[in-house]
Write an enzyme that holds these catalytic residues in place. Structure first.
Site, short mmCIF file in Angstrom:
data_model
loop_
_atom_site.label_atom_id
_atom_site.label_comp_id
_atom_site.label_asym_id
_atom_site.label_seq_id
_atom_site.Cartn_x
_atom_site.Cartn_y
_atom_site.Cartn_z
N GLU A 1 -20.44 -42.88 19.03
CA GLU A 1 -18.57 -42.16 20.46
C GLU A 1 -19.31 -43.24 20.86
OE1 GLU A 1 -17.38 -40.54 24.09
OE2 GLU A 1 -19.54 -40.94 23.46
N HIS B 1 -24.77 -41.18 32.61
CA HIS B 1 -25.45 -42.17 32.25
C HIS B 1 -26.96 -42.68 32.41
CE1 HIS B 1 -22.67 -43.82 28.62
NE2 HIS B 1 -22.70 -42.74 29.31
#
Length: 351
Positions: A206, A318
């Site tokens: 993804e 992230h």
């Protein structure tokens, strides 16, 4: 939430601490297959590595539920004459968070711990902020000859971090998207004798452009698709809430209206909110200005499909300190399970 989370925290911790860079999700895939055992009627893996656990229903109607297994990582592109590793990014990295971090290098024989070097502040120049992943190096603490013998171009590198509780939050690496993978697995355990066939899909790659879900959209060709992913929680200092608002921690599962890759089907997200209201499941709506999710992989692949998405609000995306609220995780599990429980295959999602 006071003493205990209302879900299997040990499994969530295992999923987040397990390494699985895009295209190399093997270790996470093994956990998923283990958890599917005994709760689905069939498990299969495709050529890309997507895992699909299917629960057969009575109606001639199929629903795909997707959450991705991969985490952002790196691939070794060079081992220099001094034994330092140069990297190529797998996914979108914020270079500001990489300095002085520990990493795991997944060499052929074994895993090695390394550190991403950081130059002393008094040696930095004005161009430091303009450097990219190509300027990052990994120090294995090994003699150059040994480093070259043990590490090869193409070996994977992931961040080394444990998952822990911080007050009412869970924090660690790879909550994107292991917290949603976890929510999908937990909801699957609650699905018993559904009216429709449900395919629980643990997808790959993804972070490199929704590749696994796009392939599954063709292979499965479902009548309805629901994806789970994290979303931005900007409820932190130094962020203008009105200008940059997306979601808040502790306000419940987020029902996605749009992101940078998809506009969800109105009749689907309205039914999600209706189910949440009837079941008194805490929820909020999400409009994410940029960024894509597996939802888009199903919407127009192999023909037009109705799609919806449930998101878990997450701070510090992230990074190695991604953080979610325990109540939001529980709400996402409850909402997905309730939505599937009330899916009869007779809802008309056409526009």
């Amino acid at each position: 939430m006071t003493n205990e989370f209302a879900f299997d925290y040990d499994l969530l911790r295992e999923l987040t601490e397990t390494s699985g860079a895009p295209g190399y999700e093997d270790r996470v895939r093994a956990v998923v297959r283990r958890e599917f055992d005994g709760i689905v009627d069939e498990v299969r893996t495709d050529a890309m590595g997507n895992v699909v656990g299917t629960v057969q229903g009575d109606a001639d109607y199929e629903v795909a539920v997707a959450a991705h297994m991969d985490e952002i990582g790196f691939m070794v592109r060079h081992v220099d004459e001094d034994g330092f590793l140069a990297l190529d990014a797998l996914g979108g990295w914020d270079l500001r968070v990489l300095k002085a971090q520990r990493v795991t290098v997944h060499a052929e024989a074994d895993d090695l711990t390394g550190v991403i070097g950081s130059a002393p502040p008094h040696l930095l120049d004005d161009d430091e902020d303009e450097r990219g992943v190509e300027d990052v190096h990994v120090d294995l603490g090994l003699p150059a000859e040994e480093a070259n013998e043990r590490v090869a171009v193409g070996d994977l590198v992931t961040m080394e971090q444990t998952t822990t509780r911080v007050g009412e939050h869970v924090t660690g690496k790879a909550l994107d998207d292991r917290v949603c993978l976890f929510a999908m697995l937990e909801a699957a355990k609650r699905v018993d004798d559904p009216d429709v066939t449900v395919h629980f899909c643990a997808t790959v790659q993804e972070e490199l452009g929704i590749r696994g879900a796009s392939a599954l959209g063709v292979d499965l060709d479902p009548d309805l698709a629901v994806a789970l992913d994290v979303t931005v929680a900007q409820d932190v200092p130094a962020v203008e809430k009105e200008a940059d608002y997306v979601t808040e921690l502790g306000e419940g599962a987020a029902v996605k209206l749009k992101d940078g890759s998809v506009v969800t089907t109105p009749k689907v997200h309205r039914r999600m909110r209706s189910v949440a209201e009837r079941r008194e499941i805490p929820h909020q709506t999400e409009i994410l200005p940029s960024g894509g999710t597996d939802t888009a992989g199903f919407q127009n692949t192999h023909g037009a499909k109705p799609v919806g998405a449930i998101s878990v609000p997450t701070r510090y995306l992230h990074t190695v300190t991604e953080s979610v609220h325990g109540d939001d995780v529980a709400a996402a599990i409850d909402l997905l399970a309730a939505f599937l429980d009330t899916e009869t295959g007779e809802h008309d999602y056409r526009l």
